[in-house]
Motif scaffolding. Structure first.
Motif, PDB file in Angstrom:
ATOM      1  N   GLY A 159       0.900  -1.250  -0.070  1.00  0.00           N
ATOM      2  CA  GLY A 159      -0.059  -0.096  -0.108  1.00  0.00           C
ATOM      3  C   GLY A 159       0.963   1.243   0.131  1.00  0.00           C
ATOM      4  N   VAL A 201      -7.136   6.392   2.427  1.00  0.00           N
ATOM      5  CA  VAL A 201      -6.306   5.523   1.886  1.00  0.00           C
ATOM      6  C   VAL A 201      -6.488   3.793   2.029  1.00  0.00           C
ATOM      7  N   PRO A 202      -6.074   3.367   1.174  1.00  0.00           N
ATOM      8  CA  PRO A 202      -6.334   1.645   1.179  1.00  0.00           C
ATOM      9  C   PRO A 202      -5.372   1.149   2.246  1.00  0.00           C
ATOM     10  N   PRO A 238      -8.272  -3.741  -3.926  1.00  0.00           N
ATOM     11  CA  PRO A 238      -8.882  -2.111  -4.144  1.00  0.00           C
ATOM     12  C   PRO A 238      -7.804  -1.269  -5.035  1.00  0.00           C
ATOM     13  N   ALA A 239      -8.081  -0.355  -5.698  1.00  0.00           N
ATOM     14  CA  ALA A 239      -6.902   0.546  -6.298  1.00  0.00           C
ATOM     15  C   ALA A 239      -6.239   1.098  -5.241  1.00  0.00           C
ATOM     16  N   GLY A 240      -4.751   1.206  -5.512  1.00  0.00           N
ATOM     17  CA  GLY A 240      -3.782   1.630  -4.575  1.00  0.00           C
ATOM     18  C   GLY A 240      -3.094   0.531  -3.826  1.00  0.00           C
ATOM     19  N   ALA A 294      -3.570   5.766  -4.085  1.00  0.00           N
ATOM     20  CA  ALA A 294      -5.055   5.787  -4.501  1.00  0.00           C
ATOM     21  C   ALA A 294      -5.765   6.337  -3.317  1.00  0.00           C
ATOM     22  N   HIS A 354      -9.126   6.058  -0.946  1.00  0.00           N
ATOM     23  CA  HIS A 354     -10.092   5.015  -0.558  1.00  0.00           C
ATOM     24  C   HIS A 354     -10.674   5.339   0.743  1.00  0.00           C
TER      25      HIS A 354
END
Lengths: 470, 470
Positions: A218, A232-233, A362-364, B291, B293
């Protein structure tokens, strides 16, 4: 009231009785060699064990007995051709290396000074696997003595590896190198066990194994969960969600394509499993677990023997020390293993897992997936002629009906099946109480000699029922 | 063209200019004391820092300036009563301890030998927090000089702790012990920052924090995933499923009752957030993330400032070393932290988490949940009279409109709010580039003196607009 004993049985038993003391003396000598493959200090002992076995097989009458080198510990190969060129060829697999053992681990006697107490032979390797390899040596002699032959009824090959307890790192290469000499119609693995002292069984298959490590990345470094949390993820969350998505609400593996090709249990196989005297409470105690849990619609035995699984062997990410640390970790890791059953292909599983994992993130979050070497499942159909010979031979030795089990674990036998293209059968007489890999490993002497007898009956039965077309 | 400057402003600026050199010399002297609370070797320095500050506050004119002992590092307390018994009382909070720092961490100059380069004062503690504590000393002198008073317009109390960088382990007890002397109408925290050099802002709240560790226990020891896999519950899987169940598909926290009491953002607050010059790409670079999120229906700023979160700070279980190990682990662990917003109660959150977790676990998995000490959220309504005074004072100093932010993290200010029952406001002039906790920490001298000015205007404004009813 026992059944009348036929003359062949009587001849085998006479021979076994005659050689009993010498057989045990020899086995004891072998067990004194601490052939611990995992400990470099014991490398000379593993070699000594191989040399000892090769010499003993020559003494038994095998015209060929060789020590085969590997980049690690040596294996032993022996061969005794049948007179009849149409006789089937059988390759027996076992191993001569043992698990580490030390008196202070809880042994009641020295692990490498074998002793007999109450009809049991205690020593590291007594059951896993020296005892079970060794019963074939007296077995073949009894087979010859009882039938008056000078060569066995089948061409007998033995491959006894020296690194099984270290994960067989060179076994597949060894089998590939010697594939021509190892060619056989059936492989008999003598490195398993039976249901119990009172329930002789034949194992008909092992699960395969595919393993991977998934690393999720991440943020470029651990970041403050106050300043950035919620926006953020988090790779640890992503790892957890991935693992949670492994199974559906019926505890079935939810990876699309995972069950492709699975050979389902037949009704007959399910009946046979259900006939075994299975005590779930006792099994749970062995499993040191507090509840059963698994795929809906299947019993515990079906789940461990005949159903594929996805298990988390390890998970990690972020701060794991005492107290707390308010971070969003930069990465997380999951180690997964998949037990596979007949019909599943490790290559297909790898593709399915990669596609599934990528779709879950997920994105990221970036993933890195590494698969280790896989082991294929193996399964012998109940009506396979060689399996039927094993069942008959065992039935004569034990004078009891023989039932069927499978093995939930995975082993190098699968390499033999795959490289040689040969069905794999299992003939073992160890019982769950024998303490494989544990202190006070032992073998039940009565069962060990039933193993000798089974081996003695097996070769003739195989030759009689499974002779090649001339 | 700048706006015309009123006479009060002019008087303040004259005074500040007059004392500028002496102020910087004093601050430099203080910054030379390496008051690192986390390193036991520096305990004498933390004490020296407290003594230095108490003496300096006496020199500034505070009739009372004391060093308060704690079981750890000492705090400094000072008090300067207003003449008017109906004047409000304000308690300023800051800290005199600093983060560790060493030249070799990447500093361009010695961290405890302050230097001015390009209008910036570089030193550990320049922004966090000695600079921001210290601007109040010249602020109150300028307030008196500009107004001709001999005592401030409000009763001024200062509490400057010595363990903030070590997690304020004794702060709450200290506040409880001295609650009567610390009683105030408002707390002004000077340990935060502004949006940027060009956008002065006032922080109106901080998130709270609840933390727990959840340990899950399955088999009594690690067990073989071949022999038992697929038929017993795996605590690592259970941990992952628990974490996965933390959020729903909209990234909202899915624990029943979690959002109980949450004070939602008003439309006006959302507008004010949206007016800030927020560059998401730049923010992502600061977050070192790839990203955004978070909770559906909210912007990034809303997510980090005004929405509660559930984050995994750590997860672990089973084998995490190189290669593979085919086990079902006996236990697994998850460290969770929950950022809380105004209206949420940590005790209620703890109950909700415990009930939720117990309901998620399969039979055969036992949980142990430990909550650490919690920090409450704090939030000052935009129309609070003290907040309006801070905004006006800052607006006069910066000659710009003042906007609003919040702080995503959590701090000891919440203890003041809770123990004293006093609203907490934030007055800070640090900017994100100041490098808190990082090498080359600095403070912008222009902004530091805007902080002095703001402090100088604030006390009169507060007394004028928030006078107690006689």
């Amino acid at each position: 009231m026992s059944k009348p004993v036929d003359s062949a049985v009587s001849a085998v038993r006479t021979c076994v009785e005659h050689h009993r003391a010498a057989f045990l003396a020899d086995l004891t000598e072998w067990l004194r060699i601490p052939s611990v493959s995992a400990q470099p200090d014991h490398a000379p002992d593993v070699r000594r064990s191989a040399d000892w076995l090769a010499a003993k097989l020559t003494g038994t009458g095998f015209p060929t007995a060789e020590v085969w080198e590997t980049p690690g510990a040596p294996a032993v190969y022996a061969e005794w051709p049948a007179d009849d060129p149409h006789a089937p060829t059988v390759l027996v697999y076992g191993h001569h290396d043992v698990q580490p053992a030390a008196r202070e681990d809880g042994w009641s006697s020295e692990p490498f000074e074998p002793v007999v107490r109450d009809g049991r032979l205690y020593a590291r390797g007594a059951a896993d696997d020296k005892g079970q390899v060794f019963f074939h040596t007296l077995g073949v002699r009894a087979h010859l003595a009882a039938t008056g032959r000078t060569a066995p009824a089948v061409t007998l090959k033995l491959l006894i590896e020296g690194e099984e307890e270290s994960g067989s790192p060179h076994f597949r290469a060894l089998v590939e190198e010697h594939a021509e000499r190892l060619a056989a119609d059936a492989v008999i693995v003598s490195d398993t066990g039976m249901w119990s002292e009172h329930t002789p069984t034949v194992c008909t298959g092992m699960r395969g194994l595919a393993e991977c490590e998934i690393r999720l990345y991440g943020p470029d470094q651990d970041i403050h969960s106050g300043s950035f949390g919620g926006a953020v993820p988090n790779p640890a969350t992503a790892a957890a969600r991935l693992v949670a998505a492994l199974h559906d609400e019926h505890a079935r593996v939810a990876i699309p394509g995972f069950y492709d090709g699975v050979i389902e249990l037949t009704d007959r196989e399910r009946e046979l499993f259900a006939e075994l005297p299975f005590d779930e409470g006792r099994w749970l105690r062995t499993a040191k677990s507090h509840a059963v849990h698994g795929e809906a619609g299947h019993t515990t035995l079906e789940r461990i023997w005949a159903r594929p699984t996805a298990e988390v062997n390890g998970i990690g990410g972020g701060y794991q020390g005492p107290g707390s640390k308010t971070i969003i970790p930069s990465s997380a890791m999951v180690k997964l293993s998949f037990r596979l059953v007949a019909g599943q292909d490790p290559g297909h599983i790898e593709k399915a897992v990669r596609a599934w994992a990528a779709g879950q993130l997920p994105a990221g979050i970036r993933e890195e997936i590494t698969f280790g070497p896989a082991t294929r499942p193996c399964l012998t159909p109940l009506d396979h002629p060689a399996l039927q010979s094993v069942v008959r031979a065992m039935g004569r030795a034990f004078e009891q009906p023989v039932r069927f089990t499978r093995e939930g674990g995975s082993g190098p036998a699968a390499d033999l099946q795959e490289v040689l293209g040969t069905p794999v059968l299992f003939l073992g007489v160890s019982v769950p109480s024998d303490g494989w890999h544990a202190p006070n490993e032992k073998v039940e002497l009565d069962l060990l000699f039933k193993g000798v007898e089974t081996s003695a009956y097996l070769w003739g039965d195989l030759a009689e029922h499974w002779r090649h077309a001339p």
